[in-house]
Design an enzyme around this catalytic site. Structure first.
Site, PDB file in Angstrom:
ATOM      1  N   HIS A   1      -5.752  -4.609   1.681  1.00  0.00           N
ATOM      2  CA  HIS A   1      -5.908  -5.438   2.762  1.00  0.00           C
ATOM      3  C   HIS A   1      -6.567  -7.040   2.374  1.00  0.00           C
ATOM      4  CE1 HIS A   1      -4.854  -2.264   5.394  1.00  0.00           C
ATOM      5  NE2 HIS A   1      -5.363  -2.650   6.566  1.00  0.00           N
TER       6      HIS A   1
ATOM      7  N   ASP B   1      -7.370  -9.079  11.993  1.00  0.00           N
ATOM      8  CA  ASP B   1      -9.120  -8.775  11.669  1.00  0.00           C
ATOM      9  C   ASP B   1      -9.806  -9.978  11.157  1.00  0.00           C
ATOM     10  OD1 ASP B   1      -8.030  -6.300  11.854  1.00  0.00           O
ATOM     11  OD2 ASP B   1      -8.128  -5.566  10.043  1.00  0.00           O
TER      12      ASP B   1
ATOM     13  N   SER C   1      -4.946   3.400   6.084  1.00  0.00           N
ATOM     14  CA  SER C   1      -4.741   2.030   5.801  1.00  0.00           C
ATOM     15  C   SER C   1      -4.539   1.690   4.399  1.00  0.00           C
ATOM     16  CB  SER C   1      -5.888   1.280   6.145  1.00  0.00           C
ATOM     17  OG  SER C   1      -6.400   0.894   7.500  1.00  0.00           O
TER      18      SER C   1
ATOM     19  N   ARG D   1      -2.112  -5.940   3.348  1.00  0.00           N
ATOM     20  CA  ARG D   1      -1.673  -5.255   4.440  1.00  0.00           C
ATOM     21  C   ARG D   1      -0.226  -5.267   4.938  1.00  0.00           C
ATOM     22  NH1 ARG D   1      -4.427  -5.612  10.664  1.00  0.00           N
ATOM     23  NH2 ARG D   1      -3.312  -3.924  11.446  1.00  0.00           N
TER      24      ARG D   1
ATOM     25  N   PHE E   1     -14.668  -5.237   1.057  1.00  0.00           N
ATOM     26  CA  PHE E   1     -15.787  -4.416   1.137  1.00  0.00           C
ATOM     27  C   PHE E   1     -16.049  -4.036  -0.247  1.00  0.00           C
ATOM     28  CE2 PHE E   1     -14.256  -3.653   5.639  1.00  0.00           C
ATOM     29  CZ  PHE E   1     -14.925  -4.940   6.060  1.00  0.00           C
TER      30      PHE E   1
ATOM     31  N   ARG F   1       0.945  -1.249   0.086  1.00  0.00           N
ATOM     32  CA  ARG F   1      -0.115   0.087  -0.030  1.00  0.00           C
ATOM     33  C   ARG F   1       0.743   1.259   0.043  1.00  0.00           C
ATOM     34  NH1 ARG F   1      -2.142  -0.114   6.196  1.00  0.00           N
ATOM     35  NH2 ARG F   1      -0.210  -1.363   7.007  1.00  0.00           N
TER      36      ARG F   1
ATOM     37  N   GLU G   1     -19.301   2.262   0.523  1.00  0.00           N
ATOM     38  CA  GLU G   1     -18.404   1.894  -0.750  1.00  0.00           C
ATOM     39  C   GLU G   1     -19.482   1.917  -2.074  1.00  0.00           C
ATOM     40  OE1 GLU G   1     -17.138  -0.067   3.026  1.00  0.00           O
ATOM     41  OE2 GLU G   1     -18.954   0.064   2.223  1.00  0.00           O
TER      42      GLU G   1
END
Length: 310
Positions: A106, A114, A34, A164, A80, A7, A55
């Site tokens: 992620h 998570d 994030s 991530r 998501f 990222r 989203e």
């Protein structure tokens, strides 16, 4: 070996694009730290929109921006983005072939603590089935930056996926990157491993171990799932006669399935697909989860050894 989250490469590329005058706007669904789009918010606030945890609205807004000549990069967790906003991506973005860029962060089991609800293991399958959609899964932070820059130049819907955790940097500024063109990182004759994302490094490590036992494994970075580099897939299959794929994704529907579709139609050879075997993950340390669910170099080593052994 230096480890950097992919990222970071995404965030660096967005800053570079905006700094170079590209009409880029970063949209985020309330996870800017994030996704590293917080870097855009801090340096170029006029190029940043926080859509909140919405989203579907984010993808719809990105579509409107694209119609106005903006290059929108809509970012959030892959689970998501691909799951909640799939209808908007299908009907608004892809059906109209809009120039919208989608970043699924992620992704994979390595999201870690998570847990299963946040570990995107189905997103590549959901994205590659969409007409007009380009799907890219880079292998490290340097390649993520290059891929993001390349997607900004590519007209039409695009999805880029990254994890991530910090992963080893195995490419450099001089490493080639072209959308739709696979890169052979290690030549070999006994079998070929097609991998993407974090699995490229794991594959190279497995190849070193296998070499010590006389097994010569070709390793190919198949960073672009769609459009698939069929020429490279077929050339490697013809040379080695055995194909293995490895990805941090469900074994069904992802890059392995794309390779299998190509081989089944043009050059059938024995094949193994490594990935999540029709299940969900759980909470845990990323390294432990990678090993537990067969995403590490040891799993690749064993699969190749069993496959190649007479």
């Amino acid at each position: 070996m230096n480890k950097i989250p992919m990222r970071d490469g995404y965030g660096k590329a967005l800053l570079k694009l905006i700094g170079n005058g590209k009409p880029v706007v970063a949209l985020d669904a309330d996870v800017a730290k994030s996704t590293r789009t917080v870097w855009v918010r801090d340096q170029y606030p006029e190029h940043f929109l926080d859509m909140g945890i919405a989203e579907q609205d984010m993808v719809g807004t990105a579509s409107g921006l694209a119609l106005g000549g903006i290059i929108p990069f809509a970012s959030t967790y892959g689970v998501f983005l691909a799951g909640r906003a799939w209808d908007q991506m299908r009907t608004t973005v892809c059906y109209n072939n809009l120039n919208v860029k989608l970043a699924g962060a992620h992704a994979g089991i390595s999201v870690g603590p998570d847990g299963a609800t946040h570990q995107a293991l189905e997103d590549v399958a959901l994205m590659r089935v969409l007409p007009n959609m380009t799907v890219v899964v880079p292998c490290d932070a340097v390649e993520t930056e290059k891929a993001t820059l390349a997607l900004a130049e590519r007209e039409g819907p695009c999805y880029i996926r990254f994890g991530r955790e910090a992963v080893p940097v195995i490419t450099d500024e001089d490493s080639p990157f072209e959308i739709g063109k696979a890169n052979v990182l290690r030549d070999g004759k006994d079998a070929v491993l097609f991998a993407n994302g974090a699995m490229v490094y794991e594959g190279l490590e497995a190849a070193k171990q296998l070499a010590g036992e006389g097994i010569d494994l070709m390793v190919v970075n198949l960073h672009t799932v769609k459009p698939l580099d069929q020429e490279a897939v077929l050339a490697a299959a013809r040379k080695t006669g055995r194909v293995i794929t490895a990805e941090e994704h469900q074994a069904a529907g992802g890059m392995g399935s794309a390779v299998a579709e190509c081989l089944a139609q043009h050059y059938p050879v024995p094949m193994r697909i490594l990935g999540m075997q029709d299940g969900f993950g759980e909470s845990g340390a990323p390294d432990e989860l990678m090993k537990r669910y067969g995403f590490g170099s040891d799993a690749i080593y064993q699969a190749v050894k069993d496959f190649v052994a007479p």
